[in-house]
Design a protein around this motif. Structure first.
Motif, PDB file in Angstrom:
ATOM      1  N   ILE A 187     -33.055  -4.239  32.770  1.00 47.96           N
ATOM      2  CA  ILE A 187     -33.880  -5.213  32.053  1.00 47.96           C
ATOM      3  C   ILE A 187     -33.530  -6.643  32.464  1.00 47.96           C
ATOM      4  CG2 ILE A 187     -32.408  -5.457  29.998  1.00 47.96           C
ATOM      5  CD1 ILE A 187     -35.109  -5.427  28.391  1.00 47.96           C
ATOM      6  N   VAL A 207     -35.521  -7.344  35.590  1.00 48.51           N
ATOM      7  CA  VAL A 207     -36.922  -7.640  35.277  1.00 48.51           C
ATOM      8  C   VAL A 207     -37.060  -9.068  34.757  1.00 48.51           C
ATOM      9  CG1 VAL A 207     -38.917  -6.996  33.864  1.00 48.51           C
ATOM     10  CG2 VAL A 207     -37.447  -5.219  34.838  1.00 48.51           C
ATOM     11  N   MET A 241     -41.817  -2.379  31.335  1.00 50.54           N
ATOM     12  CA  MET A 241     -41.083  -1.158  31.643  1.00 50.54           C
ATOM     13  C   MET A 241     -41.678   0.041  30.923  1.00 50.54           C
ATOM     14  SD  MET A 241     -37.152  -2.617  31.688  1.00 50.54           S
ATOM     15  CE  MET A 241     -36.475  -1.198  32.554  1.00 50.54           C
ATOM     16  N   GLU A 258     -38.783   2.582  30.519  1.00 47.57           N
ATOM     17  CA  GLU A 258     -38.090   1.851  29.457  1.00 47.57           C
ATOM     18  C   GLU A 258     -36.701   2.436  29.197  1.00 47.57           C
ATOM     19  OE1 GLU A 258     -38.898   0.401  24.824  1.00 47.57           O
ATOM     20  OE2 GLU A 258     -40.091   2.019  25.722  1.00 47.57           O
ATOM     21  N   ALA A 267     -33.649   0.660  30.787  1.00 49.05           N
ATOM     22  CA  ALA A 267     -33.475  -0.772  30.524  1.00 49.05           C
ATOM     23  C   ALA A 267     -32.019  -1.227  30.547  1.00 49.05           C
ATOM     24  CB  ALA A 267     -34.124  -1.131  29.185  1.00 49.05           C
ATOM     25  N   ILE A 287     -37.994  -0.430  39.190  1.00 50.38           N
ATOM     26  CA  ILE A 287     -37.500  -1.665  38.565  1.00 50.38           C
ATOM     27  C   ILE A 287     -37.952  -2.878  39.361  1.00 50.38           C
ATOM     28  CG2 ILE A 287     -35.441  -2.974  37.901  1.00 50.38           C
ATOM     29  CD1 ILE A 287     -36.018  -0.502  36.161  1.00 50.38           C
ATOM     30  N   ALA A 313     -41.467  -3.537  38.438  1.00 52.97           N
ATOM     31  CA  ALA A 313     -41.534  -4.186  37.125  1.00 52.97           C
ATOM     32  C   ALA A 313     -41.217  -5.675  37.237  1.00 52.97           C
ATOM     33  CB  ALA A 313     -40.560  -3.509  36.158  1.00 52.97           C
TER      34      ALA A 313
END
Length: 253
Positions: A89, A92, A116, A122, A125, A140, A143
């Motif tokens: 995450i 991203v 995601m 997700e 993450a 990823i 994303a």
């Protein structure tokens, strides 16, 4: 619109790309196809201004010489996350680095998680990127380019490390983003069946130049495939006039 005028690239004395001219419309995905070593990645690098070229490039009235030109482009390169030690995450969110404050807001996290979630990743993450498989890293990276919210999306072999499910998912999501947000996208693909299924037009690169551009049904034929890829192939059309390529054998003549 993306307008590319007189794009030529040399490396030393070797001509890599010669006088490429393209006019690409909003709301379309363009598959850039050609044999290995044809210069497909070089064209994307030149558009992104990572290498010098002779071109004049205009993206939605912004010249390539303007300081905010690259802010309008998201460029997903091959194997871009190999040495990254962030969580998924965090990677991203790096796409929005200019907009993030000292304290991360809930809205920033939800923005990244929404992307995601749409890509069915997700659950990755909070995992470290260097612990993920090649295919997971690829998702990823995709994303991340979506999170940049660009006007032009360029992807260099984005599905090369993905299984069939994620190939379809990535390209379906790309198509959804391009259509809903009226973006321009250029995608390098080696799988011509994916190119004809998900992309609006093909751009065929051969012998340093663009030799064909248009709908697959209008430009693909056995002679072109033999010239570009040195294969004998059969082209089959389904009920929606989508072209599918069946490779029969390699050829050397």
């Amino acid at each position: 619109m993306l307008l590319i005028e007189n794009l030529s690239v040399k490396r030393g004395s070797k001509q890599i790309i010669n006088n490429v001219n393209l006019s690409l419309e909003k709301g379309k995905i363009y598959a850039l196809i050609g044999a290995n070593g044809a210069g497909k990645s070089t064209i994307l690098e030149a558009i992104y201004q990572n290498i010098n070229s002779s071109a004049k490039i205009t993206l939605n009235n912004t010249l390539h010489t303007d300081k905010n030109y690259k802010d309008k482009i998201a460029f997903m390169v091959q194997q871009s996350l190999n040495d990254v030690s962030f969580s998924a995450i965090e990677v991203v969110l790096l796409a929005k680095l200019k907009d993030l404050g000292i304290v991360l807001k809930d809205s920033d996290l939800e923005f990244a998680l929404k992307i995601m979630r749409d890509l069915n990743i997700e659950h990755l993450a909070n995992m470290q990127i260097n612990m993920l498989s090649g295919g997971q890293k690829q998702m990823i990276a995709f994303a991340q380019v979506l999170a940049k919210e660009p006007e032009l999306l360029m992807l260099d072999e984005p599905v090369s490390a993905l299984d069939l499910h994620f190939q379809s998912l990535l390209l379906s999501e790309l198509k959804k983003q391009v259509k809903s947000k009226n973006l321009i996208s250029i995608v390098i693909l080696h799988d011509l069946n994916l190119a004809t299924l998900f992309c609006d037009e093909l751009i065929v690169l051969h012998d340093k130049s663009i030799i064909a551009q248009g709908n697959a049904k209008d430009i693909l034929n056995k002679e072109l495939l033999k010239k570009i890829y040195k294969i004998d192939a059969r082209i089959i059309y389904d009920e929606d006039d989508t072209a599918f390529i069946q490779v029969l054998r390699p050829c050397n003549d």
